[in-house]
Structures are given as C-alpha cells and as structure tokens.
Design a protein around this motif. Structure first.
Motif, PDB file in Angstrom:
ATOM      1  N   ALA A  54     -61.626  12.214 -22.185  1.00  0.00           N
ATOM      2  CA  ALA A  54     -62.436  13.356 -21.740  1.00  0.00           C
ATOM      3  C   ALA A  54     -62.909  13.099 -20.303  1.00  0.00           C
ATOM      4  N   LYS A  56     -64.620  14.632 -18.228  1.00  0.00           N
ATOM      5  CA  LYS A  56     -66.018  14.897 -17.861  1.00  0.00           C
ATOM      6  C   LYS A  56     -66.913  13.670 -18.010  1.00  0.00           C
ATOM      7  N   ALA A  57     -66.506  12.742 -18.874  1.00  0.00           N
ATOM      8  CA  ALA A  57     -67.342  11.562 -19.126  1.00  0.00           C
ATOM      9  C   ALA A  57     -67.404  10.629 -17.912  1.00  0.00           C
ATOM     10  N   ASP A  75     -58.281  14.905 -21.149  1.00  0.00           N
ATOM     11  CA  ASP A  75     -58.818  16.145 -21.701  1.00  0.00           C
ATOM     12  C   ASP A  75     -59.641  16.788 -20.594  1.00  0.00           C
ATOM     13  N   ARG A 142     -58.868  25.805 -31.093  1.00  0.00           N
ATOM     14  CA  ARG A 142     -60.062  25.017 -31.427  1.00  0.00           C
ATOM     15  C   ARG A 142     -60.753  25.648 -32.631  1.00  0.00           C
ATOM     16  N   HIS A 188     -57.319  21.809 -33.154  1.00  0.00           N
ATOM     17  CA  HIS A 188     -58.315  20.948 -32.529  1.00  0.00           C
ATOM     18  C   HIS A 188     -59.699  21.276 -33.079  1.00  0.00           C
ATOM     19  N   MET A 190     -64.053  19.900 -32.410  1.00  0.00           N
ATOM     20  CA  MET A 190     -65.000  18.969 -31.774  1.00  0.00           C
ATOM     21  C   MET A 190     -66.357  19.398 -32.279  1.00  0.00           C
ATOM     22  N   GLY A 275     -64.386  10.264 -24.961  1.00  0.00           N
ATOM     23  CA  GLY A 275     -64.855   9.937 -23.623  1.00  0.00           C
ATOM     24  C   GLY A 275     -65.789   8.736 -23.712  1.00  0.00           C
ATOM     25  N   ARG A 276     -66.943   8.981 -24.322  1.00  0.00           N
ATOM     26  CA  ARG A 276     -68.004   7.972 -24.405  1.00  0.00           C
ATOM     27  C   ARG A 276     -67.549   6.599 -24.896  1.00  0.00           C
ATOM     28  N   PRO A 277     -66.828   6.505 -26.042  1.00  0.00           N
ATOM     29  CA  PRO A 277     -66.489   5.154 -26.529  1.00  0.00           C
ATOM     30  C   PRO A 277     -65.397   4.465 -25.713  1.00  0.00           C
ATOM     31  N   HIS A 375     -70.760   9.868 -19.136  1.00  0.00           N
ATOM     32  CA  HIS A 375     -71.842  10.860 -19.006  1.00  0.00           C
ATOM     33  C   HIS A 375     -73.022  10.280 -18.222  1.00  0.00           C
TER      34      HIS A 375
HETATM   35  C1  PLP Z   1     -67.424  16.257 -24.237  1.00  0.00           C
HETATM   36  C2  PLP Z   1     -66.184  16.490 -24.958  1.00  0.00           C
HETATM   37  C3  PLP Z   1     -65.377  15.425 -25.373  1.00  0.00           C
HETATM   38  C4  PLP Z   1     -65.774  13.983 -25.196  1.00  0.00           C
HETATM   39  O1  PLP Z   1     -66.909  13.668 -25.895  1.00  0.00           O
HETATM   40  P1  PLP Z   1     -67.441  12.157 -25.939  1.00  0.00           P
HETATM   41  O2  PLP Z   1     -68.728  12.272 -26.656  1.00  0.00           O
HETATM   42  O3  PLP Z   1     -67.603  11.702 -24.540  1.00  0.00           O
HETATM   43  O4  PLP Z   1     -66.421  11.354 -26.646  1.00  0.00           O
HETATM   44  C5  PLP Z   1     -64.181  15.716 -25.979  1.00  0.00           C
HETATM   45  N1  PLP Z   1     -63.794  16.993 -26.179  1.00  0.00           N
HETATM   46  C6  PLP Z   1     -64.533  18.041 -25.799  1.00  0.00           C
HETATM   47  C7  PLP Z   1     -64.029  19.403 -26.048  1.00  0.00           C
HETATM   48  C8  PLP Z   1     -65.759  17.832 -25.179  1.00  0.00           C
HETATM   49  O5  PLP Z   1     -66.501  18.882 -24.819  1.00  0.00           O
END
Ligand code: PLP
Length: 426
Positions: A54, A56-57, A75, A142, A188, A190, A275-277, A375
C-alpha cells in the motif's frame, strides 16, 4: 512482547546529525527486506501469491524500489501513487488501483500502466467503460460485507463504511461484465485497520473464499484472485504481539483447503495489500528534546511536531519512545512529549514515564519515536507553516542514504505566484 530497538547508538546519531540535522525519519533496509522475505516464504503455500504494498503507507520511490526488488507490487489509490509505482519500475498487473470516488484520469493512467483496476462501486461499471472506451480484460470489485463483519476501531463498522459493493451488487456486477465479454475477474475487500487479531483476518479470508464459491455458483465466474486487503496491525505497544506470517498464511491455507479447493477453485490466487506490517516497525522518527516546561504537568518539547507525525493526534495512537543512551534507565517522572504546533493535541506521548531528559537545541537528548515506518511522514502536513522533515535510509552495509531532503520555505511558497503578489493590492 515486542522488542523496541533502534539500529543506531547515541554516538552514531551524533555523528549523523553533523550531516543531517534532526528531526528525520530513518528506515532500516535490512529489516524491511528480511520481513518481506519472511512474508513471501509464509505465503508461498498459495499459488500466485502477490503482495501489493500500500503505497500510501510509505510513498517514497526508494523504498518502493527495494520492495519491488524483493518481489512486491503496489497498491495505489491516486494518480500520484500510480506515478510513484511507475517511478519505482513497478508495472502492469503488479499494480492494483484500489481507489474510491475515482476520477477518470486515474482509470486512464491505470490502463496505461496495465494496472489491475479494482472498482469501488456498481455505478463505476458504466463509468469505467465510458472512460476507457472499452472494458479491460481483467476487472476486480471491492466487497463491503456490511453487517456480516464485526467492526474495527479505526475503520469502524463495514455497514457504515463508504467503500465497496454490497453482496447483491457484486453478483450482478460479475454477471454484467461476463456478458460484456470481460474474461478475468478479481475480488477484493478491506475491512479493518491496524487489527492485531489473527482470528479477525482469518474470518475475512473465510468470507471471501465462501463468496468466491457463491459467485461461481451464481454466475459461472471463476475468480482469478481474491485480495484480502490490508489492515493487519503491528504491536505499537511493547506488551503487544505481532501476528506471525506463518500463522496467518497457514490459517488461511486451511480455510482455502476447506472452502475453495472442494469447489474447484484450487487455482485461486491470494493477493494482499499490506502497508503497515511491511515497513511500520522498521521506521523511526528521531528528534531532539529542546525545551522543558513545568506547569500543571511536566512537558518535554521536541524539534519535531505533529506535522511530521500525526498518528498520536489523529487516533490517540501510542508510539513507543526511547532515549538513546538511556535505554535501561529508571523513569524520572511522567511527561507529555510535545511538538510546537498551536494545537493542544500536538503530543507524541501523554503522561509517559521516561528517564531524566536533558534539553537543549545542540545538547539535548535525542528522542526516538518507534514504529513510524508506515503512515508516518506520509500523513504529514504544513499547518502553522511547519516544514516536514526528511527521510534517511540505513543501507545493509551500514551507510546512510538520504532518500528525501527536509522541506524548505521555498517548497512552502512554491505554490504561490509571488510576482502576482507584488502587483496585488497596495
Ligand atoms: C490503507 C489501505 C491499505 C493498507 O493498509 P495497512 O493498514 O497499511 O496495511 C490497503 N488497502 C487499502 C484499500 C487501503 O485503503
């Protein structure tokens, strides 16, 4: 228990500071690579496993290049993030566009890059076709499980979340696209953010595998992949425990064998977009304690602020703090560790027990804020005219590479037309 280490000693930070003054973010390349290898090893129990990081992270193309080198995709959820993936050499179906309220320009860019397009809403079936002039060969949807899935502290309850299709819309959507000649399909979801419960993530897998079977039965569409999204937590607090990649992949594989394989979906690929992990535990914000203040509480003022790291202010998030050179020392008191913004929630820690801390612009103790590799800097902003700090990479050979310089006032003013200003008004 999770151990909170920092890879540099106090002396090394002092040395580094001569070239790169604090505050700065530091990321550890070796630990990021080792973590990704462990992830891929664990998920190799699935055919065609892909992790789309991800963006954005941690939207830094140097980091994305490292991740690409280890075999990860991206992503993306914006035009700029698509450019970042491209900049790092991530192309084609290694990119997944998971956006919402998506402008046409993002769909067009995603098509140019050959990215997998993941639609967030039923109305985008039409919107996508009109935008592109034709439908891509591969389309993903999604899913929002609504009340089927329990809530999560950050993302809230799925039925109150703006994302995704309902179950009925999904079935209808696959039917329509199949009739229109789309050949390849993905699914998908989330549903969580920073969730540390293994069971929660296994349940997400179960819901998606069951849905894949239902889609096959109702529409004849055999999905190519299910993408379990992100949302896997990390242990921000020392007393918390990380979810192990083996336990997660192994648990998912068992559900896959019970649900997908008997329904002849044995080739179904698993994708994730963590992303985070991936980078979270391997990034630190290093600042200096510059002021001490004693009123109704004790305060330690840093040369960083929530403009550099917003999570504590935004979510009341805990980030572990250590003082290099004083790791083992007993607490001297309780402090609020704060930044300089004119916002009272500009606090990195509230009522935190810390060892005695020296303050001073040149001589103060360094303050290391842990688990900010995802993040972290990405959420920074310029409120109060604050300039965001830069980013350093600790290479595997121990050298340091600056992968983003700190912002300058010129950056801050770059969006203003100063010539027009000089002609304006009086
Ligand atoms: C933010 C986000 C992620 C990543 O989330 P993490 O908590 O960093 O693992 C993955 N997919 C989507 C659609 C997101 O919005």
């Amino acid at each position: 228990m999770s151990v909170k280490n920092f890879p540099l000693s106090k002396v090394q930070i002092e040395e580094l500071e001569k070239r790169y003054p604090t505050p700065f973010y530091l990321y550890d390349e070796k630990q990021i690579r080792e973590n990704v290898r462990a992830l891929l090893r664990a998920f190799s129990v699935f055919p065609g496993y892909t992790e789309h990081f991800a963006v954005k992270a941690l939207p830094n193309p140097f980091i994305l290049k490292i991740l690409k080198d280890e075999g990860l995709g991206a992503d993306c959820s914006s035009f700029t993030e698509l450019l970042l993936a491209d900049m790092a050499g991530i192309r084609g179906e290694a990119i997944m566009l998971t956006a919402n309220e998506t402008p046409s320009r993002e769909y067009l860019k995603a098509r140019d890059l050959g990215a997998v397009i993941n639609l967030d809403d039923f109305t985008h079936l039409d919107f996508l076709e009109k935008t592109l002039g034709s439908l891509p060969e591969l389309v993903s949807f999604r899913y929002n499980p609504g009340p089927l899935k329990g809530g999560n502290a950050i993302l809230g309850k799925p039925e109150e979340a703006k994302y995704g299709f309902t179950r009925e819309q999904l079935i209808e959507g696959y039917r329509i696209l199949k009739e229109k000649g789309v050949k390849r399909f993905g699914l998908h979801t989330m549903v969580a953010s920073n969730e540390l419960s293994l069971d929660y993530h296994l349940e997400t897998g179960r819901i998606l595998f069951e849905l894949a079977v239902e889609i096959k039965n109702k529409t004849g569409v055999k999905l190519e992949f299910v993408n379990l999204g992100g949302g896997l937590g990390i242990p921000y607090r020392p007393e918390q425990e990380a979810v192990s990649w083996e336990a997660l992949a192994g648990g998912l594989r068992k559900l896959y064998d019970d649900i997908a394989v008997p329904a002849s979906l044995g080739g179904l690929a698993i994708h994730t977009e963590y992303g985070r992990p991936i980078t979270g535990p391997y990034g630190w914000l290093v600042a200096r304690a510059i002021h001490r203040k004693s009123i109704y509480r004790e305060y330690i003022g840093l040369n960083a602020s929530m403009a550099d790291l917003m999570r504590p202010a935004l979510y009341g998030a805990y980030h572990h703090i250590t003082i290099p050179g004083k790791e083992g020392e007993a607490a001297a008191g309780k402090y609020d560790v704060v930044g300089s913004l004119c916002e009272n929630n500009d606090k990195f820690a509230v009522q935190r027990e810390l060892p005695p801390i020296e303050v001073g612009e040149r001589s103060g103790d360094f303050v290391v804020i842990h688990d900010v590799g995802a993040h972290g800097r990405a959420m920074g902003f310029n409120y109060n005219g604050k300039l965001r700090c830069g980013e350093l990479l600790l290479r595997e050979d121990g050298s340091i590479l600056r992968i983003r310089r700190p912002e300058t006032v010129e950056d801050y003013f770059a969006t203003l037309d100063l010539q027009a200003l000089s002609r304006f008004g009086t």
